[in-house]
Scaffold this active site. Structure first.
Site, PDB file in Angstrom:
ATOM      1  N   LYS A 121       0.982  -1.267   0.114  1.00 22.80           N
ATOM      2  CA  LYS A 121      -0.123  -0.133  -0.153  1.00 22.80           C
ATOM      3  C   LYS A 121       0.507   1.423  -0.440  1.00 22.80           C
ATOM      4  O   LYS A 121       0.929   2.335  -0.668  1.00 22.80           O
ATOM      5  CB  LYS A 121      -0.662  -0.313   1.470  1.00 22.80           C
ATOM      6  CG  LYS A 121      -1.608   1.261   1.175  1.00 22.80           C
ATOM      7  CD  LYS A 121      -2.826   1.431   2.320  1.00 22.80           C
ATOM      8  CE  LYS A 121      -1.572   2.546   2.998  1.00 22.80           C
ATOM      9  NZ  LYS A 121      -2.444   2.821   4.085  1.00 22.80           N
ATOM     10  N   ASP A 139      -6.120   0.365  -0.019  1.00 20.75           N
ATOM     11  CA  ASP A 139      -6.113   1.241   1.910  1.00 20.75           C
ATOM     12  C   ASP A 139      -7.710   0.152   2.293  1.00 20.75           C
ATOM     13  O   ASP A 139      -8.546  -0.286   1.747  1.00 20.75           O
ATOM     14  CB  ASP A 139      -6.312   2.611   2.804  1.00 20.75           C
ATOM     15  CG  ASP A 139      -7.404   3.717   1.844  1.00 20.75           C
ATOM     16  OD1 ASP A 139      -7.958   2.628   1.266  1.00 20.75           O
ATOM     17  OD2 ASP A 139      -7.919   4.012   2.428  1.00 20.75           O
TER      18      ASP A 139
END
Ligand code: SF4
Length: 211
Positions: A121, A139
């Site tokens: 991420k 996310d």
């Protein structure tokens, strides 16, 4: 409607409400975004932004993070949670960036994820926002919305990333990711999503199942 068509529709509709979705972490230098993203794990961008203005003033260079007193750094970042691990990651990552990368950031996901506290991420946040390479950033919001919409069916962030890459137009990867964050915060909340006012409810599996 295929998943590809649904993804295009969702992007088109959400851009009407959020015309310029962008990264919501505050930063001035590339490494500051990396540190802010490490801090944002299991926390919120709002909470991170509240402490980074002071933090980046107190530690104005990568060297100052690398040389930070660990207890003091822990204390400085305490409000974002998981501060012990995050302080360790920030100090170690800053040291590697100074020693191995001459103070710059690695330019590939493979190298970025080798840094402490940096997962896919965070690496994708850097690729998207620092290098301008369209990237899927999974996310908590992207994970929740993609599943609710029926674009993916997985809890695994890496699987979701690669599934979405097959569905979303490549040049829209970052925009799609940011739209998920904006809509997740404003409407499709984790608890009590505001489905009645949601402009993409007609294509949402979660909404259909609720009816
Ligand atoms: S209809 Fe409800 S669950 Fe579906 S995207 Fe909108 S707010 Fe989220």
């Amino acid at each position: 409607m295929t998943k590809k068509e649904k993804a295009s529709y969702v992007i088109k509709e959400l851009l009407k409400i959020y015309p310029q979705p962008s990264c919501t972490l505050n930063y001035n230098k590339p490494y500051e975004l990396l540190i802010a993203t490490i801090l944002a794990a299991q926390s919120t961008d709002e909470r991170v932004n509240k402490i980074t203005a002071e933090l980046f003033k107190k530690y104005p260079t990568l060297e100052s993070f690398a040389e930070a007193n660990i207890s003091e750094l822990e204390n400085d970042i305490k409000p974002v949670g998981f501060y012990k691990n995050k302080a360790k990651s920030i100090k170690e990552t800053a040291r590697i960036l100074v020693e191995k990368y001459n103070g710059t950031l690695p330019t590939t996901i493979e190298e970025l994820v080798k840094l402490k506290g940096v997962g896919r991420k965070t690496a994708n946040v850097i690729m998207a926002n620092i290098y301008g390479i369209p990237s899927i950033i999974v996310d908590t919001h992207c994970k929740r919305l993609s599943n609710r919409l029926g674009l993916v069916n997985s809890k695994d962030a890496t699987k979701i990333e690669f599934e979405l890459k097959k569905i979303v137009e490549p040049q829209l990867y970052t925009i799609f990711s940011n739209l998920m964050v904006y809509h997740g915060r404003a409407v499709c909340k984790a608890i009590k999503p505001k489905c009645e006012v949601c402009t993409i409810k007609d294509v949402c599996e979660y909404f259909k199942a609720r009816k």
